[in-house]
Design a protein around this motif. Sequence first.
Motif: not given
Ligand SMILES: C[S@@+](CC[C@H](N)C(=O)[O-])C[C@H]1O[C@@H](n2cnc3c(N)ncnc32)[C@H](O)[C@@H]1O
Length: 241
Positions: A68, A73, A99-100, A119, A173
């Motif tokens: 991803n 993060a 992941l967080t 979420e 995040d």
């Molecule tokens: C910056 S991401 C949060 C990442 C999380 N803290 C982590 O460490 O994986 C913020 C939001 O983007 C969305 N998101 C995550 N992956 C995505 C993807 N591949 N495409 C579109 N939206 C995504 C989800 O709704 C997520 O809550």
Amino acid sequence: MSLMAQEDEGRVRPSPLRRLIPGGVKQALKRAWLEYKFSGAVRRIADLPPGSMPTRDMLERLQAAWTNRGFVAKGDYLEEVARRAVETDGPILECGSGLTTILVGLLAGRRGVVTWSLEHMPVWHARVRERVKRYGIRGVHVCLSPLREYGGFSWYDPPAEMLPGEFKLVICDGPPESTPGGRYGLLPVLGDRLQAGALILLDDANRPSETEVLRRWGAEADISVEMRERPTGTFALVTRR
Ligand SMILES: C[S@@+](CC[C@H](N)C(=O)[O-])C[C@H]1O[C@@H](n2cnc3c(N)ncnc32)[C@H](O)[C@@H]1O
């Protein structure tokens, strides 16, 4: 020579064997391999004594197997999240799961510290919940909280009546940058659950949208902001005074 690839004047060509494997099977094999790597990375962290900080290598392996790219993060922010999850006596609020959620659950859940993760995307909500269940991570509630309009900005619609009255740590995040108001909604919507000393870890703090969020929070609430500019990205430690 490898069965899977043959080198020809510096170029790597797929071997005949590899070309015989249907694309769908290759994808499934790749997914299984990443899941295997991810479960190994989870186990290494889960095996640490409670209260111990994972090494940078452990965190990098966890992040690499989650994939991803572009949303996950990473680097110094992930390390700061881990450090605070090891130390806090909670509860923890997370805005934007992934992941967080897994990492915080691994480090805080087994010390009895509860995490509430918001979420808005059903597909991510299902994915993260499934992993939380699969790896037996304790104390994590992943809430499907659609974004809603609050008059001038959008933010999660949290299950307010279920949430704790106070959070000590916020992993901020999400929601995504394209959301009107970005991450601003945290303080107007749930700020009354952050008492003096509560810490917000705001990722991507040097992007224009987050710079604006910090400006508005600073104008409306008594906070201190410490920017951490690191090679892997910039984040902010925002403390409620
Ligand atoms: C910056 S991401 C949060 C990442 C999380 N803290 C982590 O460490 O994986 C913020 C939001 O983007 C969305 N998101 C995550 N992956 C995505 C993807 N591949 N495409 C579109 N939206 C995504 C989800 O709704 C997520 O809550």
